[in-house]
Motif scaffolding. Structure first.
Motif, PDB file in Angstrom:
ATOM      1  N   ILE A 144     110.480  61.818  17.986  1.00  0.00           N
ATOM      2  CA  ILE A 144     110.914  63.138  17.466  1.00  0.00           C
ATOM      3  C   ILE A 144     110.471  64.214  18.560  1.00  0.00           C
ATOM      4  N   LEU A 145     111.375  65.273  18.905  1.00  0.00           N
ATOM      5  CA  LEU A 145     111.283  66.201  19.637  1.00  0.00           C
ATOM      6  C   LEU A 145     111.502  67.472  18.686  1.00  0.00           C
ATOM      7  N   VAL A 146     110.559  68.413  18.680  1.00  0.00           N
ATOM      8  CA  VAL A 146     110.963  69.716  17.945  1.00  0.00           C
ATOM      9  C   VAL A 146     110.841  70.870  18.975  1.00  0.00           C
ATOM     10  N   ASN A 147     111.948  71.439  19.386  1.00  0.00           N
ATOM     11  CA  ASN A 147     111.790  72.642  20.463  1.00  0.00           C
ATOM     12  C   ASN A 147     111.577  73.879  19.687  1.00  0.00           C
ATOM     13  N   ASN A 148     110.276  74.083  19.494  1.00  0.00           N
ATOM     14  CA  ASN A 148     109.789  75.350  18.788  1.00  0.00           C
ATOM     15  C   ASN A 148     109.348  76.491  19.708  1.00  0.00           C
ATOM     16  N   ALA A 149     108.952  76.399  20.815  1.00  0.00           N
ATOM     17  CA  ALA A 149     108.354  77.518  21.705  1.00  0.00           C
ATOM     18  C   ALA A 149     109.231  78.709  21.877  1.00  0.00           C
ATOM     19  N   GLY A 150     108.856  79.848  21.602  1.00  0.00           N
ATOM     20  CA  GLY A 150     109.540  80.887  21.745  1.00  0.00           C
ATOM     21  C   GLY A 150     108.802  82.162  21.947  1.00  0.00           C
ATOM     22  N   ILE A 151     109.352  83.324  22.613  1.00  0.00           N
ATOM     23  CA  ILE A 151     108.757  84.577  22.607  1.00  0.00           C
ATOM     24  C   ILE A 151     109.520  85.482  22.299  1.00  0.00           C
ATOM     25  N   THR A 152     109.158  86.840  21.861  1.00  0.00           N
ATOM     26  CA  THR A 152     110.130  87.882  21.960  1.00  0.00           C
ATOM     27  C   THR A 152     109.602  89.009  22.992  1.00  0.00           C
ATOM     28  N   ARG A 153     110.389  89.892  23.472  1.00  0.00           N
ATOM     29  CA  ARG A 153     110.463  90.967  24.445  1.00  0.00           C
ATOM     30  C   ARG A 153     111.586  91.918  23.950  1.00  0.00           C
ATOM     31  N   ASP A 154     111.419  92.849  22.770  1.00  0.00           N
ATOM     32  CA  ASP A 154     112.362  93.508  22.261  1.00  0.00           C
ATOM     33  C   ASP A 154     112.629  95.073  22.848  1.00  0.00           C
ATOM     34  N   ALA A 155     113.964  95.301  22.953  1.00  0.00           N
ATOM     35  CA  ALA A 155     114.466  96.615  23.489  1.00  0.00           C
ATOM     36  C   ALA A 155     115.598  96.786  23.196  1.00  0.00           C
ATOM     37  N   LEU A 156     115.977  97.952  22.916  1.00  0.00           N
ATOM     38  CA  LEU A 156     117.540  98.159  22.823  1.00  0.00           C
ATOM     39  C   LEU A 156     118.151  97.801  24.382  1.00  0.00           C
ATOM     40  N   VAL A 157     119.477  97.635  24.256  1.00  0.00           N
ATOM     41  CA  VAL A 157     120.025  96.853  25.481  1.00  0.00           C
ATOM     42  C   VAL A 157     119.896  97.870  26.684  1.00  0.00           C
ATOM     43  N   ASN A 158     120.139  99.501  26.472  1.00  0.00           N
ATOM     44  CA  ASN A 158     119.997 100.296  27.428  1.00  0.00           C
ATOM     45  C   ASN A 158     118.549 100.392  28.092  1.00  0.00           C
ATOM     46  N   LYS A 159     117.589  99.800  27.324  1.00  0.00           N
ATOM     47  CA  LYS A 159     116.191  99.913  27.671  1.00  0.00           C
ATOM     48  C   LYS A 159     115.446  98.380  28.369  1.00  0.00           C
ATOM     49  N   MET A 160     116.233  97.472  28.232  1.00  0.00           N
ATOM     50  CA  MET A 160     115.853  96.297  28.241  1.00  0.00           C
ATOM     51  C   MET A 160     115.911  95.819  30.013  1.00  0.00           C
ATOM     52  N   THR A 161     114.726  95.794  30.153  1.00  0.00           N
ATOM     53  CA  THR A 161     114.446  95.372  31.622  1.00  0.00           C
ATOM     54  C   THR A 161     114.865  94.031  32.220  1.00  0.00           C
ATOM     55  N   GLU A 162     115.285  93.606  33.363  1.00  0.00           N
ATOM     56  CA  GLU A 162     115.582  92.113  33.698  1.00  0.00           C
ATOM     57  C   GLU A 162     114.521  91.459  33.666  1.00  0.00           C
ATOM     58  N   GLU A 163     113.494  91.775  33.610  1.00  0.00           N
ATOM     59  CA  GLU A 163     112.246  90.973  33.381  1.00  0.00           C
ATOM     60  C   GLU A 163     111.856  90.626  32.057  1.00  0.00           C
ATOM     61  N   MET A 164     112.310  91.479  30.995  1.00  0.00           N
ATOM     62  CA  MET A 164     112.286  91.042  29.629  1.00  0.00           C
ATOM     63  C   MET A 164     113.600  90.236  29.298  1.00  0.00           C
ATOM     64  N   TRP A 165     114.394  90.256  30.039  1.00  0.00           N
ATOM     65  CA  TRP A 165     115.700  89.670  29.707  1.00  0.00           C
ATOM     66  C   TRP A 165     115.230  88.117  30.199  1.00  0.00           C
ATOM     67  N   ASP A 166     114.892  87.981  31.515  1.00  0.00           N
ATOM     68  CA  ASP A 166     114.822  86.744  32.114  1.00  0.00           C
ATOM     69  C   ASP A 166     113.799  85.921  31.545  1.00  0.00           C
ATOM     70  N   LEU A 167     112.454  86.726  31.088  1.00  0.00           N
ATOM     71  CA  LEU A 167     111.356  85.748  30.398  1.00  0.00           C
ATOM     72  C   LEU A 167     111.804  85.233  29.390  1.00  0.00           C
ATOM     73  N   VAL A 168     112.423  85.965  28.355  1.00  0.00           N
ATOM     74  CA  VAL A 168     112.900  85.340  27.100  1.00  0.00           C
ATOM     75  C   VAL A 168     113.756  84.185  27.087  1.00  0.00           C
ATOM     76  N   ILE A 169     114.854  84.389  28.211  1.00  0.00           N
ATOM     77  CA  ILE A 169     115.904  83.332  28.293  1.00  0.00           C
ATOM     78  C   ILE A 169     115.152  82.152  28.836  1.00  0.00           C
ATOM     79  N   ASP A 170     114.209  82.288  29.835  1.00  0.00           N
ATOM     80  CA  ASP A 170     113.455  81.109  30.690  1.00  0.00           C
ATOM     81  C   ASP A 170     112.666  80.392  29.441  1.00  0.00           C
ATOM     82  N   VAL A 171     111.858  81.091  28.621  1.00  0.00           N
ATOM     83  CA  VAL A 171     111.137  80.258  27.886  1.00  0.00           C
ATOM     84  C   VAL A 171     111.976  79.602  26.576  1.00  0.00           C
ATOM     85  N   ASN A 172     112.778  80.662  25.735  1.00  0.00           N
ATOM     86  CA  ASN A 172     113.341  80.207  24.663  1.00  0.00           C
ATOM     87  C   ASN A 172     114.423  79.446  24.800  1.00  0.00           C
ATOM     88  N   LEU A 173     115.391  79.300  25.854  1.00  0.00           N
ATOM     89  CA  LEU A 173     116.403  78.736  26.252  1.00  0.00           C
ATOM     90  C   LEU A 173     116.400  77.636  27.171  1.00  0.00           C
TER      91      LEU A 173
END
Length: 240
Positions: A77-106
């Motif tokens: 069994i593998l449960v892929n549960n690890a995840g983080i949030t870095r919330d912001a409206l799209v016009n205020k979301m930094t590239e770092e916030m985007w990349d970090l969440v994509i890297d961990v969660n996806l």
């Protein structure tokens, strides 16, 4: 007989909240659980072993899987549960916030599954459950990155369900999409924020970690032996 007797399970993001509850639930049902997280884990629950692991580090993941197979002989069994949030409206979301969440969660989900898949394909059996979110189903203001990853892990589960059964293997891949759940993090959110969520939920309350763990347990067990490629929404009837 316990529902996961003799099974070996890997649960990512197992240090707290839903991941910890899943790990302990699996252990009570007879599984040997390796709960992984970036922080040190300490469990009093018998049959749960902590392992410090960063799901973005592919070389560390390969070593972890090799050590687990050497020690236990199989991974069921593998449960892929690890995840983080870095919330912001799209016009205020930094590239770092985007990349970090994509890297961990996806990408983290991809990394673990790619490492475990050969083990399960050789066994010709296994169950993989990706932990998604109601946000991945319906979107949410200020969570473009998180929503994208959680929609992504639903799509990955549907894709892998097809890939991992092409030659008759009994490898099932599903996802569970929780709504808002009473974790330690949620306890810091004021009622003025949570009350509208409760009002949009048919059952009128937040979920409990055990209720999510019960759904994951069902999909991991032989009781769900004819279920694959499915996303199970566990949200009390919430509509964002």
């Amino acid at each position: 007989m316990k529902r996961l007797e003799g099974k070996v399970a890997v649960v990512t993001g197992g240090a707290q909240g839903i991941g910890q509850c899943i790990s302990e639930t699996f252990a009570r049902e007879g599984a040997k659980v390796i709960a992984v997280d970036m922080s040190d884990l300490s469990y009093t629950c018998e049959n749960v072993e902590g392992y410090k692991l960063n799901v973005t580090k592919r070389s560390d993941i390969e070593q972890f899987i090799a050590e687990t197979v050497k020690k236990y002989g199989h991974i069921d069994i593998l449960v892929n549960n690890a995840g983080i949030t870095r919330d912001a409206l799209v016009n205020k979301m930094t590239e770092e916030m985007w990349d970090l969440v994509i890297d961990v969660n996806l990408k983290g989900v991809f990394n673990l599954t790619q490492a475990v898949a050969p083990v399960m394909l050789e066994q010709k059996t296994g169950s993989i459950i990706n932990i998604a979110s109601v946000v991945g189903e319906y979107g949410n203001v200020g969570q473009s990155n998180y929503a994208a990853t959680k929609a992504g892990v639903i799509a990955l589960a549907k894709t892998w369900a097809k890939e991992f059964s092409r030659k008759g293997e009994a490898i099932r891949v599903n996802s569970v999409a929780p709504g808002y759940v009473n974790t330690e993090m949620m306890k810091t959110v004021p009622d003025k924020v949570l009350d509208p969520i409760r009002a949009k939920t048919m059952l009128g309350r937040l979920g409990e970690p055990q209720e999510i763990a019960n759904a994951v347990l069902f999909l991991a067990s032989d009781e769900a032996s004819f279920i694959t490629g499915h996303n199970l929404s566990v949200n009390g009837g919430l509509r964002l």
